[in-house]
Design an enzyme around this catalytic site. Structure first.
Site, PDB file in Angstrom:
ATOM      1  N   CYS A  59       0.821  -1.212   0.000  1.00 16.09           N
ATOM      2  CA  CYS A  59       0.000   0.000   0.000  1.00 16.09           C
ATOM      3  C   CYS A  59       0.859   1.267   0.000  1.00 16.09           C
ATOM      4  O   CYS A  59       1.448   1.621   1.013  1.00 16.09           O
ATOM      5  CB  CYS A  59      -0.915  -0.037   1.221  1.00 16.09           C
ATOM      6  SG  CYS A  59      -1.802   1.490   1.542  1.00 16.09           S
ATOM      7  N   CYS A  89      -0.235   4.046   2.416  1.00 10.57           N
ATOM      8  CA  CYS A  89       0.075   3.688   3.809  1.00 10.57           C
ATOM      9  C   CYS A  89       1.458   4.195   4.192  1.00 10.57           C
ATOM     10  O   CYS A  89       1.690   4.607   5.331  1.00 10.57           O
ATOM     11  CB  CYS A  89      -0.009   2.179   4.007  1.00 10.57           C
ATOM     12  SG  CYS A  89      -1.651   1.489   3.691  1.00 10.57           S
TER      13      CYS A  89
END
Length: 113
Positions: free
Chosen positions: A35, A38
Site C-alpha cells: 500500500c 500507507c
C-alpha cells in the site's frame, strides 16, 4: 508492513484486547506492505501517536497477515482508519491524509471521549 514509529502492531489474536478492551479511543490503521498511501500515512500516525498519547491510542494491523479483523469490519481499501470507542467502531475514514486534516477529523472523537 510499513511500521509507524510509536504505533503498536496488533494481530487478529490481539485485536480484541488491544482495541476493543482499551480505555482510550483507538485509531486502527488497516494497512498492507503493498500500500503506497500507507507509506505516506506512517509518519503522520507516528506524530499523532506521540502528541495525543494521553487521549488516543493508535495501532496498525496488516490485513494480508490478519484478514479476520478486516473482514469483520468490512475493510476493502487500504489504508482504512477506524476509530473505536468502548469496543465499538465510531468513525471510519479511507485513504491517506495530511496530519492537519486527520486531526480535524478526530476532533469529534476527542470531544465526546
Amino acid at each position: 508492513m510499513i511500521h509507524a514509529e510509536g504505533v503498536t502492531e496488533v494481530t487478529d489474536e490481539t485485536f480484541d484486547d488491544e482495541v476493543l478492551g482499551a480505555g482510550l479511543p483507538v485509531l486502527v490503521e488497516f494497512t498492507a506492505d503493498w500500500c503506497g498511501p500507507c507509506r505516506q500515512l506512517a509518519p503522520v500516525l507516528s506524530e499523532i501517536a506521540r502528541e495525543e498519547a494521553d487521549r488516543l491510542k493508535i495501532v496498525q494491523i496488516d490485513v494480508d497477515h490478519n484478514p479476520g479483523a478486516a473482514a469483520r469490519y468490512g475493510v476493502l481499501s487500504m489504508p482504512t482508519l477506524i476509530v473505536f470507542r468502548d469496543g465499538e467502531p465510531v468513525k471510519s475514514m479511507v485513504g491517506a491524509r495530511p496530519k492537519r486534516r486527520l486531526l480535524q477529523e478526530l476532533e469529534d472523537v476527542h470531544a465526546t471521549a
